[in-house]
Design an enzyme around this catalytic site. Structure first.
Site, mmCIF file in Angstrom:
data_model
loop_
_atom_site.group_PDB
_atom_site.id
_atom_site.type_symbol
_atom_site.label_atom_id
_atom_site.label_comp_id
_atom_site.label_asym_id
_atom_site.label_seq_id
_atom_site.Cartn_x
_atom_site.Cartn_y
_atom_site.Cartn_z
ATOM 1 N N ASP A 232 0.878 -1.162 0.000
ATOM 2 C CA ASP A 232 0.000 0.000 0.000
ATOM 3 C C ASP A 232 0.921 1.219 0.000
ATOM 4 O OD1 ASP A 232 -2.049 1.810 0.042
ATOM 5 O OD2 ASP A 232 -3.100 0.920 1.751
HETATM 6 C C1 BGC Z 1 -4.897 3.513 0.075
HETATM 7 C C2 BGC Z 1 -5.028 2.542 -1.084
HETATM 8 C C3 BGC Z 1 -4.828 3.265 -2.384
HETATM 9 C C4 BGC Z 1 -3.465 3.943 -2.369
HETATM 10 C C5 BGC Z 1 -3.157 4.703 -3.639
HETATM 11 C C6 BGC Z 1 -3.610 4.321 0.000
HETATM 12 O O1 BGC Z 1 -3.624 5.325 0.939
HETATM 13 O O2 BGC Z 1 -4.934 2.814 1.289
HETATM 14 O O3 BGC Z 1 -6.269 1.915 -1.060
HETATM 15 O O4 BGC Z 1 -4.935 2.377 -3.457
HETATM 16 O O5 BGC Z 1 -3.438 4.868 -1.284
HETATM 17 O O6 BGC Z 1 -3.973 5.807 -3.748
#
Ligand code: BGC
Length: 748
Positions: A232
């Site tokens: 993530d």
């Molecule tokens: C979120 C993800 C997301 C990623 C990219 C993170 O903060 O938890 O779900 O895909 O950011 O935007």
């Protein structure tokens, strides 16, 4: 290198391999120009494409993205219980990715809605892992059928926002296997997502990104995952440990590829592990290559808006319909109250925030259909106190109407990625307005817009009808008009229980944790698994949803098809004069078990469209997992022998009929030892033989006699046999040695 593939990892230098294991910027893979490997774009997800429009591609600017169809977020779509429809949404999203040259869309997110206060409940599917997995698989299969990748997220146990980057979710193996893993497991086995995104949080003390057990032992070795794992955004805190654990890709890059190079040189990373991780990245690029080579593709904006419309229609759940107040009659005098009717809340906040291609509010939809209705906003969509002028105007507008459609809900600031909610209650000013309007006009229908559950009971008496519309995406307005005016009957079912009070929730005393950890103390008793097992009252149960039609489920029959499998069938009939769909749900209720098991669990569902008066037979094959629990003793799934009731119904609390099957079970047994108690000896096939022989020897006067009355039985049942001397002195020692010797003989 063949013409259609990029080089293998063997053609790359150490530095080039290392470079593949982190992104090029916040939204791109890192290409290897010298070897012709492109750095494709990957971006959010999950309910449509959010592709940044920023001049600098590395920038994280959540509200500036290219127009894309905004489908209903999972809060809504999960209530459709319609995997085929969800598949169509996936296909449409992929076409938008092809146009925008996005190789992987970051979603779906299948974390369990452990507690309805969770900030991301709006983009997760359910409190039930079976439902979450069997619905979200449609997104993965649909997107990938068009040659674009998905990223199943957030693996695993990212069920809260509070302290999400650091918190350790402390969870038993059994709860992980039965509740927090199965949606991921099902989708991996069924649809092989090309990528998986690991969670921010730790699981039992180890960050998901560095958790080798999670990313390699379980995901790859047990489930057979073939794709790559990415972090993530910002979840990778140790490049070397993560790569060794099985993380292929750090996102966004921390510009530390040299750490991988040094570690490979000094042996902290084995060459084979780096090759595996880097080859995974090349394989991913190869898979997406065809779709990314399509030039000048344009998706059909209108056709996708229509998919969003259909998805929205099936996402609404009718909770209450006293006096058949819905559907609204064509000639009724209608008043619409609530700013949400003009300014819809149609998606959640955070990384999934989409710029829609079109936006049709409910008021717009009324105008399009030539419906003449009075409108009063009633309140503002902020957290400010009530505005008396707006209130008075709304109450005035309600006077004399045949029906008042009141659009209430949670404003954007009330729920989002990044924080958990603090209350399930609706904003006080909206409740007060509802009361004032209902005092003037009894024919009120409330239409709710919210991403996760709100309490309904405190104000329900003021509404004859309640339609939970969740967040409906860009085409929610026309979809609401279809349902409210009866063009289509509502068919959504709750994917999440609506409790009376947040303090009823089984996770409450362990929510949201403290001092860096959260104990999942409720174990497998999440949502209805708790409420139904312990007979707790709920406002609306899991699986519930009304229709304009009525249905009858009958003729439930179950047949055993193997030692641990069965099939069940039933007939569902539309007993009304309205065409509509009903979702038949199958729950398995184990009989007496060695561990504490939920009263029943969802193991099958089918949405059936039936014309007025029509009926259909539905049947379900139940595999061994439908009956199994995760045994920590065997460190494996276990089906006990015995009776299982298979229930068929239309919610977890509306079971129309059930049939019992007697299963042989998987026959798993652990070897008996001196630490096994008498009950375990009695239940074991060889152990019981030993006990029989012991009794015979006792009766023949060659062995001491084990006392056998109700009291001693209770006592002995829980006593390891090596403690027999406590009860019987030297005789006890003789007995337990005899039992072990006889058992050794039988197992030779
Ligand atoms: C979120 C993800 C997301 C990623 C990219 C993170 O903060 O938890 O779900 O895909 O950011 O935007």
């Amino acid at each position: 290198m063949s013409e259609n593939t990029y080089p293998s990892v063997n053609d790359l230098t150490l530095e080039e391999k290392a470079s593949l294991t982190s992104g090029g910027d916040a939204w791109h893979l890192q290409g290897v120009e010298a070897k012709g490997i492109p750095g494709y774009m990957i971006t959010d997800g999950p309910h449509g494409l959010r592709k940044s429009n920023s001049a600098t591609t590395g920038e994280v600017d959540l509200n500036n993205s290219v127009p894309a169809t905004c489908f209903p977020p999972a809060a809504g779509l999960s209530s459709s219980w319609n995997p085929e429809l969800i598949h169509q949404v996936g296909e449409a999203m992929a076409e938008e990715c092809i146009q925008e040259k996005v190789a992987v869309i970051l979603g779906p997110g299948v974390n369990i809605k452990r507690n309805p206060l969770g900030g991301r409940c709006f983009e997760y599917w359910s409190e039930d892992p079976y439902l979450a997995g069997h619905e979200a698989v449609g997104i993965v299969a649909g997107v990938q059928s068009k040659g674009v990748g998905t990223s199943l997220k957030h693996f695993a146990a990212n069920s809260q926002e509070t302290d999400r980057l650091r918190i350790s979710a402390n969870i038993s193996q059994r709860a992980l296997r039965e509740i927090y893993f199965p949606a991921f497991e099902h989708i991996v086995k069924e649809a092989q997502p090309w990528t998986i995104m690991c969670a921010y949080n730790c699981i039992n003390g180890v960050h998901a990104a560095q958790n080798r057990w999670l990313l390699t032992d379980v995901l790859r070795d047990e489930w057979g995952f073939q794709g790559i794992v990415m972090s993530d955004w910002g979840a990778d805190h140790d490049r070397v440990a993560s790569l060794n654990a099985g993380l292929n890709l750090e996102m966004p890059p921390s510009y530390t590829d040299d750490q991988i190079v040094y570690a490979a040189r000094d042996g902290r990373i084995q060459p084979a592990q780096l090759d595996r991780m880097a080859q995974g990245m090349i394989d991913l690029v190869n898979k997406t290559r065809a779709a990314m080579s399509v030039e000048n593709y344009r998706f059909d904006i209108e056709a996708h808006d229509e998919v969003a419309h259909q998805a929205a229609v099936e996402s609404m759940v009718l909770l209450k319909n006293d006096d058949a107040i819905l559907p609204v009659a064509g000639d009724a005098k209608v008043t619409v109250i609530g700013e949400f009717a003009r300014t819809p809340r149609y998606q959640g906040g955070g990384s999934s925030h989409i710029t829609p291609t079109k936006m049709t509010s409910f008021l717009d939809a009324l105008t399009e259909r030539g419906v003449d209705a009075k409108f009063a906003p009633g309140f503002t969509l902020d957290l400010e106190p009530a505005d008396p002028t707006l209130e008075t105007e709304a109450v005035e507008a309600a006077k004399g109407a045949d029906v008042v459609l009141m659009f209430l809900g949670l404003p954007e600031a009330a729920e989002s990625e990044g924080f958990d909610r603090e209350t399930l209650d609706m904003p006080a000013k909206q409740i007060a307005l509802l009361e004032a309007v209902a005092a003037e006009n009894k024919n009120v229908v409330v239409i709710l817009s919210n991403g996760s559950v709100v309490t309904v009971a405190p104000w329900a008496k003021n509404a004859k009808g309640i339609l939970e519309s969740w967040l409906l995406g860009q085409s929610g307005g026309p979809a609401l008009a279809d349902v409210l005016f009866g063009k289509v009957s509502p068919s959504g079912k709750l994917a999440q229980t609506i409790p009376f009070d947040i303090n009823d929730d089984p996770s409450t005393i362990n929510w949201p944790g403290e001092e860096g950890h959260v104990d999942y103390g409720e174990g497998v008793f999440v949502g209805y698994r708790y409420y139904d097992t312990y007979n707790k009252a709920v406002d609306y149960p899991f699986g519930f949803g009304l229709s304009y039609a009525t249905f009858e489920v009958s003729d439930v029959k179950a047949v055993k098809t193997g030692a641990c499998t069965a099939t069940v069938s039933a007939v569902v009939k539309n007993t009304s004069n309205v065409d509509a769909a009903e979702t038949v749900q199958v729950y398995v209720a184990p009989g007496k078990a060695d561990v504490a098991r939920p009263k029943h669990e969802l193991k099958g569902f089918k949405k059936v469209f039936l014309k007025a008066g029509e009926s259909a037979e539905v049947s379900f094959d139940l595999d061994d997992r439908a009956f199994a629990y995760w045994s920590e003793k065997f460190n494996d799934w276990h089906v006990e022998s015995g009776e299982y009731a298979i229930e068929v119904g239309t919610s977890s609390r509306d079971i129309a009929g059930s049939a019992v099957v007697e299963l042989d079970g998987d026959g798993k047994a652990q070897p008996l030892t001196e630490w096994s108690n008498f009950m375990e000896w009695r239940k074991d096939p060889l152990g019981s033989k030993v006990l029989e022989k012991l009794r015979a020897e006792g009766e023949a006067g060659r062995m001491p006699i084990v006392p056998d009355n109700d009291m001693t039985r209770l006592f002995l049942d829980s006593m390891p046999i090596n403690s027999m001397s406590v009860l019987m002195g030297a005789d006890g020692k003789q007995i337990f040695e005899y039992m072990l010797a006889e058992y050794a003989e039988l197992t030779k």
